[in-house]
Design a protein around this motif. Structure first.
Motif, PDB file in Angstrom:
ATOM      1  N   GLY A  13       0.783  -1.226   0.000  1.00  0.00           N
ATOM      2  CA  GLY A  13       0.000   0.000   0.000  1.00  0.00           C
ATOM      3  C   GLY A  13       0.811   1.269   0.000  1.00  0.00           C
ATOM      4  O   GLY A  13       0.255   2.351   0.234  1.00  0.00           O
ATOM      5  N   ARG A  44      -8.244  -0.936  -4.772  1.00  0.00           N
ATOM      6  CA  ARG A  44      -7.561  -1.398  -3.561  1.00  0.00           C
ATOM      7  C   ARG A  44      -8.234  -0.875  -2.292  1.00  0.00           C
ATOM      8  O   ARG A  44      -8.417  -1.624  -1.322  1.00  0.00           O
ATOM      9  CB  ARG A  44      -6.098  -0.932  -3.610  1.00  0.00           C
ATOM     10  CG  ARG A  44      -5.271  -1.240  -2.364  1.00  0.00           C
ATOM     11  CD  ARG A  44      -4.963  -2.725  -2.240  1.00  0.00           C
ATOM     12  NE  ARG A  44      -4.110  -2.984  -1.099  1.00  0.00           N
ATOM     13  CZ  ARG A  44      -2.782  -2.922  -1.129  1.00  0.00           C
ATOM     14  NH1 ARG A  44      -2.155  -2.618  -2.256  1.00  0.00           N
ATOM     15  NH2 ARG A  44      -2.085  -3.186  -0.053  1.00  0.00           N
ATOM     16  N   PHE A  45      -8.604   0.420  -2.292  1.00  0.00           N
ATOM     17  CA  PHE A  45      -9.038   1.043  -1.046  1.00  0.00           C
ATOM     18  C   PHE A  45     -10.525   1.407  -1.001  1.00  0.00           C
ATOM     19  O   PHE A  45     -11.029   1.699   0.072  1.00  0.00           O
ATOM     20  CB  PHE A  45      -8.193   2.296  -0.777  1.00  0.00           C
ATOM     21  CG  PHE A  45      -6.723   2.003  -0.660  1.00  0.00           C
ATOM     22  CD1 PHE A  45      -6.222   1.351   0.454  1.00  0.00           C
ATOM     23  CD2 PHE A  45      -5.845   2.366  -1.670  1.00  0.00           C
ATOM     24  CE1 PHE A  45      -4.865   1.071   0.565  1.00  0.00           C
ATOM     25  CE2 PHE A  45      -4.491   2.098  -1.568  1.00  0.00           C
ATOM     26  CZ  PHE A  45      -3.998   1.445  -0.443  1.00  0.00           C
ATOM     27  N   GLN A  80      -7.532   0.246   5.829  1.00  0.00           N
ATOM     28  CA  GLN A  80      -6.347   0.371   5.001  1.00  0.00           C
ATOM     29  C   GLN A  80      -6.421   1.678   4.221  1.00  0.00           C
ATOM     30  O   GLN A  80      -7.498   2.128   3.826  1.00  0.00           O
ATOM     31  CB  GLN A  80      -6.237  -0.808   4.034  1.00  0.00           C
ATOM     32  CG  GLN A  80      -5.910  -2.141   4.704  1.00  0.00           C
ATOM     33  CD  GLN A  80      -5.632  -3.207   3.679  1.00  0.00           C
ATOM     34  OE1 GLN A  80      -6.046  -3.119   2.533  1.00  0.00           O
ATOM     35  NE2 GLN A  80      -4.901  -4.230   4.090  1.00  0.00           N
ATOM     36  N   PRO A  82      -3.667   4.407   1.524  1.00  0.00           N
ATOM     37  CA  PRO A  82      -2.342   4.583   0.912  1.00  0.00           C
ATOM     38  C   PRO A  82      -1.363   5.202   1.898  1.00  0.00           C
ATOM     39  O   PRO A  82      -1.735   6.022   2.739  1.00  0.00           O
ATOM     40  CB  PRO A  82      -2.619   5.519  -0.270  1.00  0.00           C
ATOM     41  CG  PRO A  82      -4.080   5.460  -0.490  1.00  0.00           C
ATOM     42  CD  PRO A  82      -4.711   5.169   0.830  1.00  0.00           C
TER      43      PRO A  82
END
Length: 337
Positions: A13, A44-45, A80, A82
């Protein structure tokens, strides 16, 4: 300038790569128009943006702005987001370490479905206890892995500004650039007789777009001082049509070395509006040149705006002139913002 980005997201990440941006009195805003990167970050997020039949770009446009960070909200242990192992910002003054504060995805307001106009915005701030370096204006943001470079010292690492060219040298640099543009167009358009408007004064380093030039000194490899020139100068054809010759070049002080940073473009003027001259011309010019300190080397990069006169699109970009490499670029105006 292409807007594809070298920014990547590793499996843990962490972000790595370079972005163009601008500093304000409160923070530095770094931008990317790379839709591949934006989609990867969303997948991803924020996988919820993919969970219906409309798709990520429609959902992002409907949301307007989506934050990938927990700023202003209570953090949860399983959330989560970046991260940045080491973030640096270079400006005309030097470079400094910063901390990643917020990551935003901004949807495009284009009526048609699609990705064009979507934008990634990273907000970075001075790390706590490091004071308030004056990072206003054009900047280059670099996200490095922890082992990619030696850990830099804290605070602003100032670079000595290169000496400003004398008025005589500025005049010579503009004249050389104009001569080079004319010779290029003479070879490209045989029979086209371009004549400069000698009565028009060229404004230097102002906000003027036409009959104007940006002339800046910058540090090249080996500590050599070079000069970047962006010229936008009117030409007359047969006493009737007015064209605008544009281009960006680099020179040494003596004129024995030169380099095209962008191939020259020729713009036509019809009814007060500019467009590309000829069927294969490019409707662009460049302005607002600034030298930007590289965060890893003693050389400078060059920050500039690229303006598309046909659709009003403005791209911020940073060029590494030694290899004519686009370090980072992003669309900032005229794309369904």
């Amino acid at each position: 300038m292409p807007v594809a980005s070298d920014v990547r997201l590793d499996p843990a990440g962490y972000l790595a790569g370079s972005l163009v941006g601008e500093g304000t009195s409160r923070a530095v805003h770094l931008l990317s128009s790379d839709t591949v990167l934006i989609e990867a970050l969303a997948r991803r997020f924020r996988p919820d943006l993919f969970r219906d039949e409309f798709g990520v770009w429609h959902n992002l446009r409907r949301a307007g702005t989506v934050s990938l960070t927990a700023r202003g909200r209570r953090r949860t242990g399983d959330r989560q987001e970046p991260r940045a192992a080491l973030a640096m910002v270079g400006s005309p003054l030097g470079h400094t370490r910063v901390a990643l504060s917020e990551v935003l995805l901004r949807g495009s307001q284009c009526i048609e479905r699609g990705a064009r106009g979507a934008r990634l915005e990273l907000i970075v701030e001075t790390e706590p206890g490091e004071g308030d370096p004056p990072l206003r204006g054009p900047v280059l943001g670099s996200f490095l892995s922890a082992g990619e470079t030696e850990r830099p010292s804290r605070g602003l690492v100032r670079r000595d500004p290169p000496p400003e060219p004398s008025p005589r040298l500025v005049s010579s640099l503009v004249e050389r650039t104009g001569t080079h543009l004319d010779s290029t167009f003479a070879a490209r358009f045989p029979g086209l007789q371009l004549r400069p408007l000698h009565s028009r004064r060229i404004e230097i380093n102002t906000l003027a777009d036409i009959d104007a030039a940006d002339v800046i000194p910058f540090r090249a490899d080996g500590g050599r001082i070079r000069y970047a020139v962006s010229l936008r100068q009117r030409r007359v054809v047969g006493g009737l049509d007015t064209l605008v010759a544009t281009g960006v070049m680099a020179w040494d002080s003596a004129g024995t070395w030169h380099q095209e940073i962008f191939h020259p473009t020729l713009l036509s003027s019809t009814g007060g509006r500019l467009d590309a001259y000829g069927p294969v011309g490019r409707p662009v010019y460049w302005r607002r040149l600034q030298p930007i300190s590289d965060v890893a080397y003693s050389r400078d990069n060059i920050w500039m705006e690229q303006v598309n006169v046909r659709d009003g699109r403005v791209v911020w970009g940073i060029i590494q002139p030694g290899g004519n490499v686009v370090v980072a670029a992003a669309e900032v105006e005229g794309v369904c913002g």
